[in-house]
Motif scaffolding. Structure first.
Motif, mmCIF file in Angstrom:
data_model
loop_
_atom_site.group_PDB
_atom_site.id
_atom_site.type_symbol
_atom_site.label_atom_id
_atom_site.label_comp_id
_atom_site.label_asym_id
_atom_site.label_seq_id
_atom_site.Cartn_x
_atom_site.Cartn_y
_atom_site.Cartn_z
ATOM 1 N N GLY A 95 0.878 -1.148 -0.115
ATOM 2 C CA GLY A 95 0.028 -0.084 0.178
ATOM 3 C C GLY A 95 1.041 1.289 0.089
ATOM 4 O O GLY A 95 1.969 1.110 0.059
ATOM 5 N N ARG A 96 0.278 2.352 -0.002
ATOM 6 C CA ARG A 96 1.017 3.695 -0.211
ATOM 7 C C ARG A 96 0.481 4.540 1.174
ATOM 8 O O ARG A 96 -0.757 4.730 1.252
ATOM 9 N N HIS A 97 1.226 5.021 1.927
ATOM 10 C CA HIS A 97 0.832 5.727 2.932
ATOM 11 C C HIS A 97 0.634 7.288 2.755
ATOM 12 O O HIS A 97 1.190 7.884 1.572
ATOM 13 N N SER A 98 -0.371 7.895 3.506
ATOM 14 C CA SER A 98 -0.852 9.205 3.033
ATOM 15 C C SER A 98 0.311 10.515 3.670
ATOM 16 O O SER A 98 0.151 11.525 2.956
ATOM 17 N N ASN A 99 0.867 10.170 4.540
ATOM 18 C CA ASN A 99 1.580 11.217 5.090
ATOM 19 C C ASN A 99 3.162 11.124 4.526
ATOM 20 O O ASN A 99 3.573 12.439 3.794
ATOM 21 N N ARG A 121 -12.399 10.202 -3.197
ATOM 22 C CA ARG A 121 -11.897 11.690 -3.489
ATOM 23 C C ARG A 121 -10.657 11.789 -4.437
ATOM 24 O O ARG A 121 -10.224 12.676 -4.669
ATOM 25 N N GLY A 122 -10.169 10.667 -4.963
ATOM 26 C CA GLY A 122 -9.086 10.798 -5.738
ATOM 27 C C GLY A 122 -8.034 11.083 -5.264
ATOM 28 O O GLY A 122 -7.143 11.826 -6.180
ATOM 29 N N PHE A 154 -5.813 13.926 8.677
ATOM 30 C CA PHE A 154 -7.367 13.537 8.980
ATOM 31 C C PHE A 154 -7.747 12.427 7.908
ATOM 32 O O PHE A 154 -8.759 11.898 8.187
ATOM 33 N N ASP A 155 -6.806 12.177 6.914
ATOM 34 C CA ASP A 155 -7.181 11.595 5.987
ATOM 35 C C ASP A 155 -6.928 9.734 6.148
ATOM 36 O O ASP A 155 -7.107 8.853 5.181
ATOM 37 N N ARG A 205 -10.451 0.159 6.272
ATOM 38 C CA ARG A 205 -10.871 -0.209 4.962
ATOM 39 C C ARG A 205 -11.801 1.046 4.471
ATOM 40 O O ARG A 205 -11.637 1.571 3.413
ATOM 41 N N GLU A 206 -12.665 1.506 5.470
ATOM 42 C CA GLU A 206 -13.661 2.558 4.816
ATOM 43 C C GLU A 206 -12.670 3.754 4.658
ATOM 44 O O GLU A 206 -13.177 4.561 3.802
ATOM 45 N N MET A 207 -11.709 4.027 5.349
ATOM 46 C CA MET A 207 -10.687 5.077 5.115
ATOM 47 C C MET A 207 -10.207 5.244 3.660
ATOM 48 O O MET A 207 -10.302 6.188 2.934
ATOM 49 N N ARG A 208 -9.743 4.272 3.501
ATOM 50 C CA ARG A 208 -9.104 3.861 2.254
ATOM 51 C C ARG A 208 -10.084 4.153 0.866
ATOM 52 O O ARG A 208 -9.792 4.593 -0.013
ATOM 53 N N LEU A 209 -11.483 3.507 0.986
ATOM 54 C CA LEU A 209 -12.303 3.676 0.071
ATOM 55 C C LEU A 209 -12.771 5.220 0.126
ATOM 56 O O LEU A 209 -13.112 5.689 -0.980
#
Length: 326
Positions: free
Chosen positions: A232-236, A305-306, A272-273, A296-300
């Motif tokens: 996967g890929r981290h958001s921060n 939101r792209g 917050f993402d 899982r819901e956060m990733r979806l």
């Protein structure tokens, strides 16, 4: 800034043979002779980065943090002692075992052992990877990063931020407190997560090629139960990675492509993402567990939101440091 980077990590484990296979055949480190029950591993031109000792319970033994000079080490020891922290000037024999010139040790408020050192020894022989990888991204960025479980983040935060001088990169407060800290251009060299536990959550090593990570992921999937988080890929920090279950029960993140920040201009902020733009499904959790479902819901939501991360510029921290000195 007193601390410069994460220099090395020490692990207690009775599973020396398992660590030998894990560190060399999956992670691609080079085993070096350390003697007795100790197994040591290289990642670059340093004589060792990971030390596994056969003594004690499974888990984190110590984290070794590098400072730039003997004067910086003395200043750090003085600041700790003035704050009431017990500091031990370690013997020359132990410094030799760590392959450093000088060494002090102390503990954080939850009892985790930290070491600080200066003058790391450089190996005369080139690094020889344990499997066919392009190499690790280290140099001025250090070994990688370490993440601790925290019984109480509010107790640890002033110790690491205010006393040791770690700089907050970003943080999240829900559903539990999570702080990321930088010392150099690596997005975070250290983090703490308020799980109510103590010890190592994971350490991370970064590769020079995405293919190194992908091939490691394939290798990990051949072992039952080895993969803890899917790719996967981290958001921060924008790292593309997977997490493996180590022989000692904590995780090791194996990644590529993390962003490099400018410590002089970076502003800390709340996030917050969620932890990942995609992937990183927690396979170690039950399929229907509330935490796994929430993540899982956060990733979806990120997918709806792209959300995207900028692709990293190709670089090698070790080579960059060599060029800068010429």
């Amino acid at each position: 800034m007193a601390l410069a980077s994460l220099g090395y990590i020490g692990v207690r484990s009775s599973k020396a043979a398992d660590w030998q296979d894990f560190a060399t055949q999956l992670l691609g480190m080079q085993q070096v002779d350390a003697g007795g029950k100790v197994r040591a591993f290289r990642m670059d031109d340093r004589k060792q980065r990971l030390i596994v000792s056969g003594d004690g319970d499974e888990g984190l033994d110590f984290m070794g943090w590098e400072v730039e000079s003997p004067a910086a080490l003395d200043a750090l020891a003085g600041r700790l002692e003035n704050a009431g922290v017990v500091v031990r000037l370690e013997t020359a024999a132990l410094a030799d075992q760590r392959h450093v010139a000088r060494l002090i040790s102390f503990r954080d408020p939850e009892g985790n052992k930290l070491e600080a050192f200066c003058g790391p020894a450089i190996a005369s022989e080139p690094f020889l990877a344990g499997r066919a990888i392009s190499g690790f991204k280290t140099g001025s960025l250090g070994m990688g990063h370490a993440v601790l479980h925290a019984r109480d983040v509010d107790v640890l935060l002033p110790f690491y931020r205010d006393l040791l001088g770690f700089n907050v990169t970003d943080y999240g407060l829900k559903p539990f407190k999570l702080y990321f800290f930088h010392l150099n251009g690596r997005h975070h060299s250290f983090a703490m997560v308020g799980t109510g536990r103590q010890g190592m959550h994971h350490f991370m090593v970064e590769l020079l090629s995405l293919d190194d990570v992908g091939q490691g992921y394939d290798l990990a999937q051949t072992e039952e139960g080895r993969v803890a988080y899917t790719l996967g890929r981290h958001s921060n920090d924008h790292m593309t990675s997977f997490y493996a279950n180590s022989p000692s029960g904590f995780f090791v993140e194996y990644g590529w492509g993390a962003r490099v920040i400018d410590p002089e201009t970076w502003e800390p902020h709340e996030t917050f993402d969620g932890p990942s733009y995609w992937g990183h499904d927690r396979l170690y959790m039950a399929e229907d567990s509330p935490d796994r479902t929430r993540l899982r819901e956060m990733r979806l939501e990120a997918a709806r939101r792209g959300m995207r991360a900028a692709d990293p510029a190709p670089s090698c921290a070790w080579l960059d440091a060599i060029v800068a000195n010429e």
